[in-house]
Design an enzyme around this catalytic site. Structure first.
Site, PDB file in Angstrom:
ATOM      1  N   ARG A  89      -2.658  23.544 -42.750  1.00  0.00           N
ATOM      2  CA  ARG A  89      -1.842  23.178 -41.598  1.00  0.00           C
ATOM      3  C   ARG A  89      -1.496  21.696 -41.730  1.00  0.00           C
ATOM      4  NH1 ARG A  89      -3.623  21.190 -35.798  1.00  0.00           N
ATOM      5  NH2 ARG A  89      -1.619  21.304 -34.735  1.00  0.00           N
ATOM      6  N   ASP A 146       3.678  22.350 -38.437  1.00  0.00           N
ATOM      7  CA  ASP A 146       3.828  22.629 -36.996  1.00  0.00           C
ATOM      8  C   ASP A 146       5.266  22.469 -36.527  1.00  0.00           C
ATOM      9  OD1 ASP A 146       1.126  23.014 -36.731  1.00  0.00           O
ATOM     10  OD2 ASP A 146       0.895  21.640 -35.047  1.00  0.00           O
ATOM     11  N   ASN A 209      -5.104  22.939 -23.981  1.00  0.00           N
ATOM     12  CA  ASN A 209      -5.289  21.531 -23.610  1.00  0.00           C
ATOM     13  C   ASN A 209      -4.017  20.760 -23.948  1.00  0.00           C
ATOM     14  OD1 ASN A 209      -6.944  19.436 -22.540  1.00  0.00           O
ATOM     15  ND2 ASN A 209      -7.136  18.632 -24.613  1.00  0.00           N
TER      16      ASN A 209
END
EC number: 2.7.2.1
Length: 397
Positions: A89, A146, A209
């Site tokens: 990632r 991402d 979160n």
């Protein structure tokens, strides 16, 4: 069949998951915490049991060696030759990467160059990549970004109303984040709806979160709430979300803080924590609200109202939606938050069923059958998306 490791490296952590592909069977997963600090913690799941070890792990290379040793010691792999690919990632791919990519020296240099855009994350991702390269130099490695999923946004969505040269010279624009998660849940929603992804307009609510909303039309992201950084958008656990930018010099003047200190407040001391004064965890805040705490109620109202703004604006952008998806820690597990977000949306064809909404961490339709807009809870799985991309790009048999 091939074994693929999905890696998420932080500045002092390394999260891992080992898959048997293409069956997508999870063989083991775990986490290395406090890398470079005293009392590092190594956790791995073996035969469904968590094993935890406190030891000295000075850097990511040692963490990787320890992970690979544990895989062979516990018989999860007979030898390291069974590992056919590694997926990493990477938080920021800028405009350079609109898809996952096989890691070469050139790609690694590009990721390092993009550290300006993600100074907290990309350097840690690079350290993780290099640590695996040292130990498994001949195993194909893939970077999964991402930001990549949001590279389909049109200029009208990604440009800020600033001098155009800032975009040309410095790459200042909206990038968006949580892309791997939004991609996974929207693809899964199409499967559950039994309709081609290309025919759907979807609202993806990744609520944890960190939180972001994405408008996905025909399988492509056309807008998302996070911006140049993951600080923008809705109110989050400790992040402010969108504020008037003129507040920054005003706060500096009033408090005597530097720019860096104010940005740190916006990232780490704002959001639900800032509004309540005691917690970033929605479970704590909901419990406090039930006790009659006014600030808890206000914080929850702010959280929901900011989500509503994006649902409304993205529904207008897509001229209606086929489904709303809830995912991530809060989206998957908080029936109360889902209910508050969905209440009052009947005007746009949203009819949720309170009984069906009583689900936690599992796939479910939570709308009444007659609801024109479907509402789906889908647990996200970024790791399996990483493993799929390694299989797709790594030429792994």
């Amino acid at each position: 069949m091939s074994k693929i490791i999905a890696i998420n490296a932080g500045s002092s952590s390394l999260k891992f998951q080992l898959f048997e592909m293409p069956s997508e069977t999870v063989l083991t997963k775990g986490l290395v915490e406090r890398i470079g600090l005293e009392d590092s913690i190594f956790t791995i799941t073996v035969d469904g049991e968590k094993q935890k070890e406190i030891t000295n792990i000075p850097d990511h290379a040692v963490a990787v060696n320890m992970l690979l040793k544990k895989l062979t010691e516990n018989g999860i792999v007979k030898s390291l030759d069974e590992i056919g690919g590694i997926g990493h990632r990477v938080v920021h791919g800028g405009e350079k990467f609109a898809d996952s990519v096989l890691i070469t020296d050139e790609v690694l240099a590009d990721i390092e160059e993009l550290s300006d855009l993600a100074p907290l994350h990309n350097p840690a991702n690079v350290v993780g990549i290099k640590a695996f390269q040292e130990v498994l130099p001949n195993v194909p490695a893939v970077a999964v970004f991402d930001t990549a999923f949001h590279q389909t946004m049109p200029e009208s969505a990604f440009l800020y109303s600033l001098p155009y040269e800032y975009y040309e010279k410095f790459g200042i624009r909206k990038y968006g984040f949580h892309g791997t998660s939004h991609k996974y849940v929207t693809e899964r929603a199409a499967e559950l709806l039994g309709r081609p992804l290309e025919s759907l307009s979807l609202l993806s609510c990744h609520l944890g979160n960190g939180a972001s909303i994405a408008a996905v039309e025909g399988g492509k992201s056309i807008d998302t709430s996070m911006g140049f950084t993951p600080l923008a958008g809705v109110t989050m656990g400790t992040r402010s979300g969108n504020i008037d930018p003129a507040l920054i010099p005003y706060i500096m003047e009033k408090t005597g803080q530097t720019v860096e200190e104010v940005v740190n407040v916006l990232n780490k001391k704002s959001g639900m924590l800032g509004l309540t004064g005691y917690s970033s965890d929605l479970r704590d805040i909901i419990a406090k609200e039930e006790e009659g705490d006014h600030r808890a109620k206000v914080a929850l109202d702010v959280f929901v109202s900011r989500i509503h703004k994006y649902i409304g604006s993205y529904t207008a952008r897509m001229k209606g939606v086929d489904a709303i998806i809830f995912t991530a820690g809060v989206g998957e597990n908080s029936a109360i938050i889902r209910e508050r977000v969905l209440e009052g949306l009947e005007y746009m064809g949203v009819y949720f069923d309170a009984k069906r909404n009583n689900v936690f961490g599992e796939e479910a339709f939570i709308n009444f059958p007659h609801s024109p807009v479907k509402i789906i809870v889908i647990p996200t799985d970024e790791e399996v998306m990483i493993a799929r991309d390694v299989l797709r790009l790594g030429n792994i048999g």
